[in-house]
Design a protein around this motif. Structure first.
Motif, PDB file in Angstrom:
ATOM      1  N   TYR A  11      -6.630  11.555   4.448  1.00 14.68           N
ATOM      2  CA  TYR A  11      -5.832  10.289   4.252  1.00 14.68           C
ATOM      3  C   TYR A  11      -5.776  10.405   2.702  1.00 14.68           C
ATOM      4  O   TYR A  11      -7.224  10.533   2.393  1.00 14.68           O
ATOM      5  CB  TYR A  11      -6.072   9.293   5.011  1.00 14.68           C
ATOM      6  N   LEU A  12      -4.802   9.193   1.992  1.00 16.90           N
ATOM      7  CA  LEU A  12      -4.555   9.334   0.687  1.00 16.90           C
ATOM      8  C   LEU A  12      -4.069   7.753   1.079  1.00 16.90           C
ATOM      9  O   LEU A  12      -2.925   7.993   1.205  1.00 16.90           O
ATOM     10  CB  LEU A  12      -4.484  10.030  -0.271  1.00 16.90           C
ATOM     11  N   LYS A  13      -4.693   6.963  -0.122  1.00 12.62           N
ATOM     12  CA  LYS A  13      -3.824   5.287  -0.084  1.00 12.62           C
ATOM     13  C   LYS A  13      -4.032   4.864  -1.306  1.00 12.62           C
ATOM     14  O   LYS A  13      -5.636   4.592  -2.207  1.00 12.62           O
ATOM     15  CB  LYS A  13      -3.999   5.064   0.934  1.00 12.62           C
ATOM     16  N   ALA A  14      -3.118   4.410  -1.951  1.00 10.60           N
ATOM     17  CA  ALA A  14      -3.185   3.402  -2.800  1.00 10.60           C
ATOM     18  C   ALA A  14      -3.635   1.903  -2.564  1.00 10.60           C
ATOM     19  O   ALA A  14      -2.307   1.253  -2.104  1.00 10.60           O
ATOM     20  CB  ALA A  14      -2.619   3.083  -3.824  1.00 10.60           C
ATOM     21  N   GLU A  15      -4.354   1.184  -2.205  1.00  8.99           N
ATOM     22  CA  GLU A  15      -3.952  -0.284  -1.628  1.00  8.99           C
ATOM     23  C   GLU A  15      -3.950  -1.109  -2.609  1.00  8.99           C
ATOM     24  O   GLU A  15      -4.757  -1.178  -3.690  1.00  8.99           O
ATOM     25  CB  GLU A  15      -5.493  -0.494  -0.792  1.00  8.99           C
ATOM     26  N   HIS A  16      -2.978  -2.193  -1.971  1.00  6.36           N
ATOM     27  CA  HIS A  16      -2.942  -3.681  -2.714  1.00  6.36           C
ATOM     28  C   HIS A  16      -2.524  -3.169  -4.259  1.00  6.36           C
ATOM     29  O   HIS A  16      -2.704  -3.568  -5.592  1.00  6.36           O
ATOM     30  CB  HIS A  16      -3.765  -4.336  -2.932  1.00  6.36           C
ATOM     31  N   PHE A  17      -1.382  -1.893  -4.812  1.00  6.17           N
ATOM     32  CA  PHE A  17      -1.170  -1.490  -5.752  1.00  6.17           C
ATOM     33  C   PHE A  17       0.086  -2.709  -6.715  1.00  6.17           C
ATOM     34  O   PHE A  17      -0.197  -2.954  -7.769  1.00  6.17           O
ATOM     35  CB  PHE A  17      -0.409  -0.503  -5.481  1.00  6.17           C
ATOM     36  N   GLY A  50     -10.569   9.798   2.675  1.00  9.66           N
ATOM     37  CA  GLY A  50     -10.804  10.649   3.568  1.00  9.66           C
ATOM     38  C   GLY A  50     -10.280  11.669   4.003  1.00  9.66           C
ATOM     39  O   GLY A  50      -9.377  11.466   4.141  1.00  9.66           O
ATOM     40  N   LEU A  51     -11.267  11.990   5.514  1.00 12.23           N
ATOM     41  CA  LEU A  51     -10.553  12.805   6.422  1.00 12.23           C
ATOM     42  C   LEU A  51     -10.726  12.130   7.981  1.00 12.23           C
ATOM     43  O   LEU A  51     -11.961  11.655   8.383  1.00 12.23           O
ATOM     44  CB  LEU A  51     -10.573  14.017   6.612  1.00 12.23           C
ATOM     45  N   VAL A  52      -9.759  12.579   9.150  1.00 16.75           N
ATOM     46  CA  VAL A  52     -11.159  12.695   9.966  1.00 16.75           C
ATOM     47  C   VAL A  52     -10.408  14.360  11.002  1.00 16.75           C
ATOM     48  O   VAL A  52      -9.403  14.769  10.826  1.00 16.75           O
ATOM     49  CB  VAL A  52      -9.949  12.274  11.330  1.00 16.75           C
ATOM     50  N   TRP A  53     -11.734  14.959  11.123  1.00 12.33           N
ATOM     51  CA  TRP A  53     -12.214  16.535  11.669  1.00 12.33           C
ATOM     52  C   TRP A  53     -11.982  16.658  12.594  1.00 12.33           C
ATOM     53  O   TRP A  53     -13.802  15.743  13.449  1.00 12.33           O
ATOM     54  CB  TRP A  53     -12.403  16.864  10.431  1.00 12.33           C
ATOM     55  N   ASP A  77       0.620  -0.887   0.107  1.00 11.20           N
ATOM     56  CA  ASP A  77      -0.240  -0.050  -0.187  1.00 11.20           C
ATOM     57  C   ASP A  77       0.919   1.120   0.317  1.00 11.20           C
ATOM     58  O   ASP A  77       1.818   0.982   0.843  1.00 11.20           O
ATOM     59  CB  ASP A  77      -1.134  -0.225   1.242  1.00 11.20           C
ATOM     60  N   PHE A  78       0.830   2.112  -0.612  1.00 13.99           N
ATOM     61  CA  PHE A  78       0.886   3.710  -0.574  1.00 13.99           C
ATOM     62  C   PHE A  78       0.115   4.832   0.199  1.00 13.99           C
ATOM     63  O   PHE A  78      -0.493   4.502  -0.202  1.00 13.99           O
ATOM     64  CB  PHE A  78       1.613   3.911  -2.181  1.00 13.99           C
ATOM     65  N   PHE A  79       0.742   5.255   0.580  1.00 16.65           N
ATOM     66  CA  PHE A  79      -0.287   6.137   1.720  1.00 16.65           C
ATOM     67  C   PHE A  79       0.612   8.022   1.602  1.00 16.65           C
ATOM     68  O   PHE A  79       2.157   7.892   1.503  1.00 16.65           O
ATOM     69  CB  PHE A  79      -0.744   5.951   2.951  1.00 16.65           C
ATOM     70  N   ILE A  80      -0.340   8.765   1.521  1.00 18.33           N
ATOM     71  CA  ILE A  80       0.134  10.251   1.950  1.00 18.33           C
ATOM     72  C   ILE A  80      -0.676  10.761   2.272  1.00 18.33           C
ATOM     73  O   ILE A  80      -2.260  10.588   2.225  1.00 18.33           O
ATOM     74  CB  ILE A  80      -0.027  11.187   0.434  1.00 18.33           C
ATOM     75  N   ASN A  81      -0.057  11.140   4.088  1.00 15.35           N
ATOM     76  CA  ASN A  81      -1.070  11.758   5.000  1.00 15.35           C
ATOM     77  C   ASN A  81      -0.677  13.190   5.522  1.00 15.35           C
ATOM     78  O   ASN A  81       0.422  13.548   5.142  1.00 15.35           O
ATOM     79  CB  ASN A  81      -0.977  10.938   5.867  1.00 15.35           C
ATOM     80  N   ALA A  82      -1.647  13.945   5.249  1.00 18.67           N
ATOM     81  CA  ALA A  82      -1.361  15.144   5.978  1.00 18.67           C
ATOM     82  C   ALA A  82      -2.046  15.841   7.022  1.00 18.67           C
ATOM     83  O   ALA A  82      -3.082  15.108   7.423  1.00 18.67           O
ATOM     84  CB  ALA A  82      -1.593  16.577   4.935  1.00 18.67           C
TER      85      ALA A  82
END
Length: 670
Positions: free
Chosen positions: A632-638, A663-666, A619-624
């Motif tokens: 959260y942004l994820k490329a699952e099982h690439f 998605g996000l948590v706010w 999985d590749f992810f970019i979180n901020a």
């Protein structure tokens, strides 16, 4: 989503608007930041004139004043940081799923990669355990104590049509009284045919302490509805999936076994836990809480599980008694526990309890065959008695509770003991023992179905499962964390097929799935190690699980090794306006006889014909993080783009293909 679910979401929104009035815009809030002065209960006209023990204006209010209290009364606080542990918990369950293997669609069952044989409850449950991860038990409900109205919003995309939203709002009417409302609404159609899942989980909590501190209470109401289509798995997985045929890259074109099946698990629970100080001084910040306390816990819960099939499938489940098939199992429980304990600085907390558990597990018919009569219900009352003790000796804390069944045959006894202590300056130790002896879940004891082979009455023949477990956790900032657990279980209960070799060759093993008890003892050892290595802005987070099972027959099948390794980069960007985290996660488990899934009962069963596993998942992810928002942004099982199609979550049930989800948590603070 059902109309009732929409009404609950609307109610949450209205409550949030009422509690918060006008939203206060906060500055970037880190874990050590304070809220602006006069932001403490901003809508309370009496905030400057409260009595001692109540909230007053505090210019030093911090995020640690937003407390979350577990069922076990452990207290944490609302954490708005962005860590790799948050990445692991950003999923449908909102918990780390390292020891779980999800199916292709969100909200479907999870196969197990690890096991915890310890029993949380001394009493059996209704069963349908494949739906347990999405069912909120009594011990999983949290309570809150917050300085100002607080909202937590969790959003994540699903597969095809639908979304996932978990919204919670909580407010304190005073320092001693808190109310929270939450609703988790979900829908995902999925990539394969006939695998749509929808669910709704409503929670309301309340906790209060009187002004003198002599009476405390907490309560919750939970209502849950989990509805899922069942396709029975792929009908021709070898030719259409494993072969990699480009004609079936569109997964909706693959043949599945069912097109008219769904199962559903519903539940409602009302819980009250309150205590009264009978003797002793006032409880406040300066006076010891020593005294004699009378406690009472009450839980009333109704559950039902239903399987619907418009036309029977005799090629899969065997002969049917009638068509359509509509199996329904019900469970009503009423749990009353009365306790009395003495608390002071010398003894700690020492007390005893008596518990009355009434249950009624039933169907709406009596089945009479030539071989046997299947009754319509199991109902009775259980009486337990026991003792508990909690004591701290400086940095060392001890907890123990044991119970003994006096009346009834569901529970014989249980014991839980736990110690926490530091070992020098660099290590801390958590260790304990567990014992339980109780009947397996009700659907193993009694079941009725429209299919002939899925009717049984084992209520008098099945013995108590007996579990003994020793466990320890050694933690160090420098050396990492290692956990060890050795468990033994007698009369291990599980589902398995009793089909002969000839019937298995004919593909009829699913017709003969039944509950079984293993007479020989099963021993289970697990070692789990966690450690993160940091190199400037880079980090490598590692979790490794080793498991070994000693058994005379293959009834508890688990992979020998499970590993997860995440290499990631973290840094402040845009003049520290954003905190960024990006990396790659590698997960792998060795091949083993993975449990198969039975949609008729929403249960997994033991199979020893096909080994699955041994494939990597990347999985590749970019979180901020921006202020109190985590994105959260994820490329699952690439790696499914260039790997073989051998990734299964259970026989005939593939794991998901490459997908991008976000998605996000706010968090809002008013």
């Amino acid at each position: 989503m059902k109309v009732a679910h929409r009404k609950l979401l609307l109610s949450l929104a209205l409550l949030w608007l009422t509690a918060s009035g006008a939203q206060v815009v906060n500055p970037t809030l880190r874990q050590d930041d304070s809220f602006p002065q006069n932001n403490n209960f901003p809508n309370d006209p009496n905030r400057e004139t409260r009595d001692v023990g109540q909230v007053i204006t505090d210019p030093n209010l911090k995020i640690t004043d937003y407390k979350i209290i577990s069922h076990q009364r452990d207290t944490t606080f609302l954490d708005t940081t962005l860590t790799i542990e948050k990445e692991y918990r950003y999923n449908f369950l909102r918990q780390d799923d390292f020891e779980l293997m999800p199916f292709a669609n969100i909200g479907q069952p999870y196969n197990r990669l690890g096991a915890d044989l310890r029993r949380v409850s001394p009493f059996p449950g209704i069963g349908a355990s494949a739906r347990d991860p999405n069912y909120i038990d009594r011990e999983e409900v949290s309570y809150y104590n917050v300085a100002t109205p607080t909202t937590d919003l969790f959003f994540k995309t699903t597969l095809e049509q639908g979304q996932l939203l978990d919204a919670m709002v909580t407010t304190n009417f005073s320092r001693r009284t808190n109310l929270s409302l939450a609703f988790k609404g979900f829908r995902s159609r999925g990539k394969y045919q006939q695998e749509e899942v929808t669910s709704g989980n409503f929670r309301a909590t309340f906790n209060h302490q009187n002004k003198k501190g002599t009476y405390t209470m907490r309560a919750h109401i939970v209502a849950q509805d989990i509805l899922a289509q069942e396709n029975g798995g792929l009908a021709n997985s070898e030719a259409q999936f494993e072969s990699g045929d480009s004609d079936f890259t569109d997964r909706s074109r693959l043949d599945v076994r069912f097109n008219n099946v769904q199962n559903q698990r519903n539940g409602k629970r009302y819980y009250l836990d309150h205590s009264l100080k009978l003797l002793g001084k006032k409880s406040d910040s300066t006076v010891s809480s020593s005294g004699v306390y009378l406690g009472h816990q009450l839980t009333y819960e109704t559950q039902w599980f239903q399987y619907n099939q418009n036309t029977n499938n005799t090629a899969y489940f065997g002969d049917a008694i009638f068509t359509p098939v509509k199996d329904q199992a019900y469970l009503k429980t009423f749990d009353n526990r009365l306790s009395l304990h003495w608390e002071n600085k010398y003894l700690g907390k020492l007390g005893g309890f008596a518990q009355l558990f009434d249950y009624q597990y039933f169907f709406r018919s009596i089945l009479i065959t030539e071989e046997q009569t299947i009754p319509s219900n199991l109902s009775d009352s259980e009486v337990l008695t026991g003792a508990f003790w909690e004591k701290s000796f400086g940095p060392i804390s001890l907890q123990a509770e044991g119970g003994l069944g006096l009346i009834g045959d569901l529970t014989d006894s249980y014991l839980n003991a736990h110690i926490r202590m530091p070992l020098g300056e660099k290590f801390s130790l958590d260790a304990g023992i567990h014992h339980s002896a109780r009947k397996p879940n009700f659907n193993m004891l009694l079941y009725q179905s429209g299919y002939v082979n899925f009717n049984w009455d084992n209520s008098s023949s099945f013995e108590n499962e007996q579990v003994q477990s020793l466990f320890g956790r050694l933690e160090s900032d420098r050396f990492g964390t290692i956990e060890a657990r050795l468990s033994t279980i007698s009369n291990f209960s599980y589902f398995a097929s009793s089909a002969t070799a000839e019937q298995i060759g004919e593909g009829r093993e699913r017709e003969f799935i039944r509950p079984v008890q293993q007479s020989d003892q099963v021993s289970y050892l697990r070692l789990k190690y966690q450690k993160e290595f940091k190199f400037g802005s880079w980090a490598l987070n590692n979790t490794v699980l080793y498991q070994e099972v000693d058994q005379s027959a293959d009834v508890l099948n688990l992979p020998t090794l499970v590993t997860r390794n995440t290499l990631y980069f973290s840094s402040e960007v845009f003049k520290k306006a954003m905190y960024l985290q990006t990396g790659v996660t590698f997960k792998y488990f060795t091949s083993y006889y993975m449990d198969a899934y039975n949609p008729l009962m929403a249960e997994f069963y033991v199979q020893n014909q096909e080994k699955l596993g041994g494939f990597p998942m990347l999985d590749f992810f970019i979180n901020a993080r921006v202020q109190q928002t985590r994105i959260y942004l994820k490329a699952e099982h690439f790696n499914s783009f260039f790997s073989q199609n051998n990734f299964f979550a259970a026989p005939d049930y593939p794991y998901r293909d490459f997908v991008i989800r976000f998605g996000l948590v706010w968090n809002f603070f008013s």
